[in-house]
Design a protein around this motif. Structure first.
Motif, PDB file in Angstrom:
ATOM      1  N   PHE A   1       0.827  -1.211   0.000  1.00  0.00           N
ATOM      2  CA  PHE A   1       0.000   0.000   0.000  1.00  0.00           C
ATOM      3  C   PHE A   1       0.862   1.262   0.000  1.00  0.00           C
ATOM      4  O   PHE A   1       0.489   2.275  -0.608  1.00  0.00           O
ATOM      5  N   LEU A   2       2.023   1.221   0.659  1.00  0.00           N
ATOM      6  CA  LEU A   2       2.923   2.378   0.618  1.00  0.00           C
ATOM      7  C   LEU A   2       3.427   2.630  -0.800  1.00  0.00           C
ATOM      8  O   LEU A   2       3.448   3.772  -1.279  1.00  0.00           O
ATOM      9  N   THR A   3       3.821   1.567  -1.484  1.00  0.00           N
ATOM     10  CA  THR A   3       4.259   1.726  -2.867  1.00  0.00           C
ATOM     11  C   THR A   3       3.105   2.149  -3.766  1.00  0.00           C
ATOM     12  O   THR A   3       3.283   2.944  -4.698  1.00  0.00           O
ATOM     13  N   LEU A   4       1.894   1.644  -3.483  1.00  0.00           N
ATOM     14  CA  LEU A   4       0.713   2.030  -4.255  1.00  0.00           C
ATOM     15  C   LEU A   4       0.465   3.536  -4.167  1.00  0.00           C
ATOM     16  O   LEU A   4       0.115   4.178  -5.169  1.00  0.00           O
ATOM     17  N   LEU A   5       0.643   4.122  -2.992  1.00  0.00           N
ATOM     18  CA  LEU A   5       0.457   5.568  -2.839  1.00  0.00           C
ATOM     19  C   LEU A   5       1.457   6.331  -3.712  1.00  0.00           C
ATOM     20  O   LEU A   5       1.100   7.336  -4.337  1.00  0.00           O
ATOM     21  N   ARG A   6       2.691   5.845  -3.765  1.00  0.00           N
ATOM     22  CA  ARG A   6       3.687   6.504  -4.603  1.00  0.00           C
ATOM     23  C   ARG A   6       3.317   6.399  -6.080  1.00  0.00           C
ATOM     24  O   ARG A   6       3.446   7.359  -6.836  1.00  0.00           O
ATOM     25  N   VAL A   7       2.866   5.217  -6.490  1.00  0.00           N
ATOM     26  CA  VAL A   7       2.486   5.010  -7.896  1.00  0.00           C
ATOM     27  C   VAL A   7       1.306   5.905  -8.265  1.00  0.00           C
ATOM     28  O   VAL A   7       1.283   6.519  -9.336  1.00  0.00           O
ATOM     29  N   THR A   8       0.317   6.012  -7.390  1.00  0.00           N
ATOM     30  CA  THR A   8      -0.867   6.832  -7.658  1.00  0.00           C
ATOM     31  C   THR A   8      -0.494   8.306  -7.811  1.00  0.00           C
ATOM     32  O   THR A   8      -0.944   8.991  -8.741  1.00  0.00           O
ATOM     33  N   PHE A   9       0.329   8.788  -6.900  1.00  0.00           N
ATOM     34  CA  PHE A   9       0.769  10.187  -6.976  1.00  0.00           C
ATOM     35  C   PHE A   9       1.512  10.432  -8.280  1.00  0.00           C
ATOM     36  O   PHE A   9       1.314  11.456  -8.957  1.00  0.00           O
ATOM     37  N   LEU A  10       2.363   9.491  -8.679  1.00  0.00           N
ATOM     38  CA  LEU A  10       3.132   9.616  -9.913  1.00  0.00           C
ATOM     39  C   LEU A  10       2.210   9.708 -11.124  1.00  0.00           C
ATOM     40  O   LEU A  10       2.416  10.545 -12.019  1.00  0.00           O
ATOM     41  N   LEU A  11       1.176   8.842 -11.193  1.00  0.00           N
ATOM     42  CA  LEU A  11       0.274   8.828 -12.346  1.00  0.00           C
ATOM     43  C   LEU A  11      -0.510  10.130 -12.466  1.00  0.00           C
ATOM     44  O   LEU A  11      -0.693  10.659 -13.562  1.00  0.00           O
ATOM     45  N   ILE A  12      -0.984  10.659 -11.344  1.00  0.00           N
ATOM     46  CA  ILE A  12      -1.722  11.920 -11.366  1.00  0.00           C
ATOM     47  C   ILE A  12      -0.819  13.048 -11.842  1.00  0.00           C
ATOM     48  O   ILE A  12      -1.180  13.854 -12.709  1.00  0.00           O
ATOM     49  N   PHE A  13       0.385  13.089 -11.294  1.00  0.00           N
ATOM     50  CA  PHE A  13       1.348  14.129 -11.684  1.00  0.00           C
ATOM     51  C   PHE A  13       1.680  14.030 -13.168  1.00  0.00           C
ATOM     52  O   PHE A  13       1.669  15.029 -13.899  1.00  0.00           O
ATOM     53  N   ALA A  14       1.987  12.822 -13.648  1.00  0.00           N
ATOM     54  CA  ALA A  14       2.385  12.643 -15.042  1.00  0.00           C
ATOM     55  C   ALA A  14       1.251  12.997 -15.994  1.00  0.00           C
ATOM     56  O   ALA A  14       1.473  13.585 -17.061  1.00  0.00           O
ATOM     57  N   THR A  15       0.006  12.657 -15.631  1.00  0.00           N
ATOM     58  CA  THR A  15      -1.134  12.966 -16.483  1.00  0.00           C
ATOM     59  C   THR A  15      -1.346  14.471 -16.613  1.00  0.00           C
ATOM     60  O   THR A  15      -1.542  14.992 -17.720  1.00  0.00           O
ATOM     61  N   LEU A  16      -1.289  15.173 -15.501  1.00  0.00           N
ATOM     62  CA  LEU A  16      -1.530  16.615 -15.523  1.00  0.00           C
ATOM     63  C   LEU A  16      -0.420  17.379 -16.245  1.00  0.00           C
ATOM     64  O   LEU A  16      -0.683  18.387 -16.914  1.00  0.00           O
ATOM     65  N   ILE A  17       0.802  16.906 -16.126  1.00  0.00           N
ATOM     66  CA  ILE A  17       1.930  17.631 -16.715  1.00  0.00           C
ATOM     67  C   ILE A  17       2.166  17.243 -18.169  1.00  0.00           C
ATOM     68  O   ILE A  17       2.284  18.100 -19.059  1.00  0.00           O
ATOM     69  N   TRP A  18       2.202  15.941 -18.446  1.00  0.00           N
ATOM     70  CA  TRP A  18       2.700  15.478 -19.740  1.00  0.00           C
ATOM     71  C   TRP A  18       1.628  15.283 -20.802  1.00  0.00           C
ATOM     72  O   TRP A  18       1.947  15.294 -21.996  1.00  0.00           O
ATOM     73  N   THR A  19       0.372  15.105 -20.416  1.00  0.00           N
ATOM     74  CA  THR A  19      -0.669  14.938 -21.438  1.00  0.00           C
ATOM     75  C   THR A  19      -0.820  16.188 -22.306  1.00  0.00           C
ATOM     76  O   THR A  19      -0.835  16.081 -23.552  1.00  0.00           O
ATOM     77  N   PRO A  20      -0.940  17.398 -21.739  1.00  0.00           N
ATOM     78  CA  PRO A  20      -1.024  18.588 -22.612  1.00  0.00           C
ATOM     79  C   PRO A  20       0.215  18.774 -23.484  1.00  0.00           C
ATOM     80  O   PRO A  20       0.110  19.177 -24.645  1.00  0.00           O
TER      81      PRO A  20
ATOM     82  N   VAL B   1      -1.784   2.362 -18.058  1.00  0.00           N
ATOM     83  CA  VAL B   1      -1.606   1.002 -17.540  1.00  0.00           C
ATOM     84  C   VAL B   1      -0.137   0.592 -17.601  1.00  0.00           C
ATOM     85  O   VAL B   1       0.368  -0.087 -16.691  1.00  0.00           O
ATOM     86  N   THR B   2       0.573   0.999 -18.648  1.00  0.00           N
ATOM     87  CA  THR B   2       1.985   0.655 -18.733  1.00  0.00           C
ATOM     88  C   THR B   2       2.838   1.519 -17.802  1.00  0.00           C
ATOM     89  O   THR B   2       3.839   1.040 -17.264  1.00  0.00           O
ATOM     90  N   ALA B   3       2.442   2.776 -17.606  1.00  0.00           N
ATOM     91  CA  ALA B   3       3.152   3.619 -16.641  1.00  0.00           C
ATOM     92  C   ALA B   3       2.971   3.074 -15.230  1.00  0.00           C
ATOM     93  O   ALA B   3       3.911   3.084 -14.418  1.00  0.00           O
ATOM     94  N   SER B   4       1.765   2.593 -14.942  1.00  0.00           N
ATOM     95  CA  SER B   4       1.517   1.997 -13.634  1.00  0.00           C
ATOM     96  C   SER B   4       2.394   0.764 -13.426  1.00  0.00           C
ATOM     97  O   SER B   4       3.073   0.634 -12.397  1.00  0.00           O
ATOM     98  N   GLY B   5       2.380  -0.138 -14.418  1.00  0.00           N
ATOM     99  CA  GLY B   5       3.227  -1.316 -14.306  1.00  0.00           C
ATOM    100  C   GLY B   5       4.698  -0.962 -14.257  1.00  0.00           C
ATOM    101  O   GLY B   5       5.476  -1.563 -13.505  1.00  0.00           O
ATOM    102  N   GLY B   6       5.110   0.035 -15.073  1.00  0.00           N
ATOM    103  CA  GLY B   6       6.500   0.462 -15.058  1.00  0.00           C
ATOM    104  C   GLY B   6       6.918   1.062 -13.732  1.00  0.00           C
ATOM    105  O   GLY B   6       8.043   0.867 -13.269  1.00  0.00           O
TER     106      GLY B   6
ATOM    107  N   TRP C   1      10.043   9.796   0.412  1.00  0.00           N
ATOM    108  CA  TRP C   1       9.510  10.807  -0.503  1.00  0.00           C
ATOM    109  C   TRP C   1      10.336  10.893  -1.778  1.00  0.00           C
ATOM    110  O   TRP C   1       9.796  11.033  -2.880  1.00  0.00           O
ATOM    111  N   GLY C   2      11.637  10.798  -1.644  1.00  0.00           N
ATOM    112  CA  GLY C   2      12.508  10.916  -2.797  1.00  0.00           C
ATOM    113  C   GLY C   2      12.298   9.827  -3.826  1.00  0.00           C
ATOM    114  O   GLY C   2      12.512  10.045  -5.020  1.00  0.00           O
ATOM    115  N   SER C   3      11.858   8.647  -3.380  1.00  0.00           N
ATOM    116  CA  SER C   3      11.656   7.537  -4.316  1.00  0.00           C
ATOM    117  C   SER C   3      10.548   7.843  -5.332  1.00  0.00           C
ATOM    118  O   SER C   3      10.546   7.279  -6.433  1.00  0.00           O
TER     119      SER C   3
END
Length: 573
Positions: free
Chosen positions: A370-389, A497-502, A436-438
């Motif tokens: 669950f700790l790693t899941l929180l990091r993955v979730t934060f990463l996906l939200i950040f990447a979507t907001l920044i890199w999609t546009p 889905v691939t970013a999540s797995g990655g 946090w750094g991870s």
């Protein structure tokens, strides 16, 4: 009497300057491959005869070439696997129900997990030769590339425009003809961008695949990854800087000589009625299209390729209509068999884990997950907001793509773990917790899946639809809502889905970083698997991989698959 040929004769001459460049380039490439390939056939008898790595800068070109050769072999294998696996999964409902969940599981298994299982077998397969360890390294790189490409190809086949599918039935195309004339062309742009991303992701794990430390055994293959690992262990900043320069040069060369020509070539596969006003340019592609040798070679092979097409077309009958009517009894037996096999496998795994590590350890590892899941979730939200546009802007503007594509390719291809030593020093210097750094370290390796799929999705939106949206005055959020989001949604889901797995896979490297004798560890599932792999603790390796697979497959089943379904039914050209 004329001594020199006339201009008309010169124009009829079968070879020109471009042909000379192609011939010389091909000979140089073959010579490089032969030179690098020699190093894979040397003697290997652990622990007496082992390959070594020298931090001398004169060896760096050779090491970089060895790593690049492994990357391209793995990419070739990934492409073959993608075309076969993705096609079967997309065209067989029964196979799809097994193959796609299996793909979820395979994507969730970290590279160290594959190395733990396969390295001993590959070494035994080629006794006395380094070829076994080379095969293990290539297989590890393959597992870091292939899942993203397979998901992309599968999703592209599931979203082929319905009118084109109906046309294939109307013209009585055989299965093989439909594959080569419709399905592969329609998937080419997305597959190409995901192949670029997978190739860059492979660099992320090249250190783990060359400086192998599993089951209390250490093996080293000559390569830039093992060079980097030794530089970190010896705290050699000079060698680390030299590796960064070598990696930068190699990425630029691969982009110019391989990816950029492919991108320029793939523009012809865009599904639209109006041609692109501006296309991505490549000087290598211009040389290849100007030269006559590639055309002559293709013409000489035409009888053979035509015969192959005839045979494969005869073996695959024309598709008429999808047979939806399946016996309810056979469907029930099929479902019961699947659940029975799944139940037996789960029972065996649980019995092994509980009998070795105990039930308490399972709950502890779930908490780490669950700790790693929180990091993955934060990463996906950040990447979507920044890199999609940013990806949409690049995909919509070929001039911008010509300028920025090499930049994003470089950023995505540059191994993030080459930056980890500097990040580790930064974290140590400013006392920043790796918990946090991870997140930042994982993002460096996984966020590019979102960007590249956004670019591919935007490029696949027909130009006439973009022009029509401008003509009717769609702007701002309304344009995103009516055109861009529906147009890129399928590609974004593949990227997600691939970013999540990655990101889950990257956690095994991002949650444990070191510089010399200093090691930082983040509390999470990735660090748990890394530590268990290095010590050869099989029960905990199995437990960590099983829990990671549970998280990845569960998220894919209950979240990403619903979005895939939405893409197939609603956001579909």
């Amino acid at each position: 009497m004329k001594t020199f040929p006339t201009p008309e004769t010169l124009r009829r001459f079968p070879f020109g300057l471009a042909d000379i460049v192609v011939i010389l380039g091909t000979l140089v490439l073959l010579a490089i491959i032969a030179k690098l390939g020699q190093g894979t056939l040397v003697t290997f008898r652990p622990p007496d005869v082992l390959p070594t790595v020298d931090l001398g800068v004169e060896n760096l070109v050779y090491y970089t070439g060895r790593s690049t050769l492994r990357m391209f072999i793995a990419l070739f294998c990934s492409t073959v696997f993608t075309l076969i696996y993705g096609y079967i999964a997309a065209n067989s409902a029964k196979a799809e129900r097994i193959m796609i969940p299996l793909l979820d599981i395979l994507q969730s298994v970290p590279v160290l997990g594959f190395l733990s299982i396969t390295v001993t077998g590959f070494i035994a397969l080629f006794p006395g030769s380094l070829l076994g360890l080379e095969a293990a390294s290539i297989f590890a790189i393959f597992t870091s590339q292939v899942w993203n490409m397979t998901f992309s190809f599968y999703q592209s086949l599931k979203t082929v425009p319905k009118e084109l599918q109906e046309a294939a039935v109307l013209y009585q195309l055989s299965g093989w003809q439909k594959f080569v004339k419709l399905e592969v062309p329609s998937a080419t742009i997305g597959l190409l961008w995901n192949a670029m991303m997978s190739f860059g992701g492979g660099w992320f794990f090249v250190t783990a695949s060359e400086a192998i430390s599993v089951l209390n055994q250490e093996y080293t293959l000559p390569g830039i990854g093992s060079y980097l690992a030794m530089a970190i262990a010896q705290e050699n900043m000079m060698a680390l800087g030299e590796a960064l320069v070598a990696m930068t040069i190699m990425i630029i060369l691969v982009d110019q000589f391989f990816w950029r020509p492919l991108i320029a070539w793939s523009d012809k596969f865009r599904l639209e009625q109006s041609a692109s006003v501006n296309v991505i340019e490549s000087w290598v592609y211009d040389i290849l299209t100007t030269a006559r040798i590639p055309t002559l070679v293709a013409q000489s092979l035409t009888p053979f390729t035509d015969r192959v097409n005839e045979v494969l077309s005869a073996l695959s009958k024309p598709s008429k209509q999808d047979k939806k009517t399946v016996s309810s009894n056979s469907e029930t037996i099929y479902n019961i068999t699947l659940w029975l096999i799944l139940g037996i496998l789960i029972a065996l795994i649980l019995h092994f884990i509980i009998s070795t590590v105990g039930i308490g350890e399972i709950f502890r590892v779930l908490g780490l997950g669950f700790l790693t899941l929180l990091r993955v979730t934060f990463l996906l939200i950040f990447a979507t907001l920044i890199w999609t546009p940013i990806g949409v802007a690049i995909g919509f503007n070929p001039k911008l793509a010509n300028f920025l594509q090499p930049v994003v390719q470089f950023l995505a291809s540059f191994p993030a773990n080459f930056i980890f030593p500097f990040a580790t020093l930064f974290f140590i210097r400013f006392n920043i917790s790796l918990d946090w750094g991870s997140i930042l370290l994982m993002a460096l390796g996984a966020q590019w899946y979102i960007l590249f799929n956004s670019i591919a999705g935007a490029q696949s939106i027909p130009t006439d639809l973009r022009e029509m949206s401008k003509d009717i005055g769609l702007k701002g959020w309304q344009r995103w809502q009516k055109l861009i989001i529906p147009g890129i949604f399928s590609a974004w889901v593949t990227g997600g889905v691939t970013a999540s797995g990655g990101a889950w896979n990257a956690s095994i490297i991002a949650e444990v970083v070191s510089w010399g004798s200093n090691t930082l560890v983040a509390e999470g599932l990735g660090s748990y698997i890394t530590e268990a792999t290095e010590t050869g603790d099989w029960p905990r390796i199995a437990l960590g991989i099983a829990i990671m697979s549970l998280f990845v497959v569960g998220i894919n089943r209950f979240f990403w698959r619903k979005l895939y379904k939405l893409a197939e039914e609603k956001y579909h050209l």
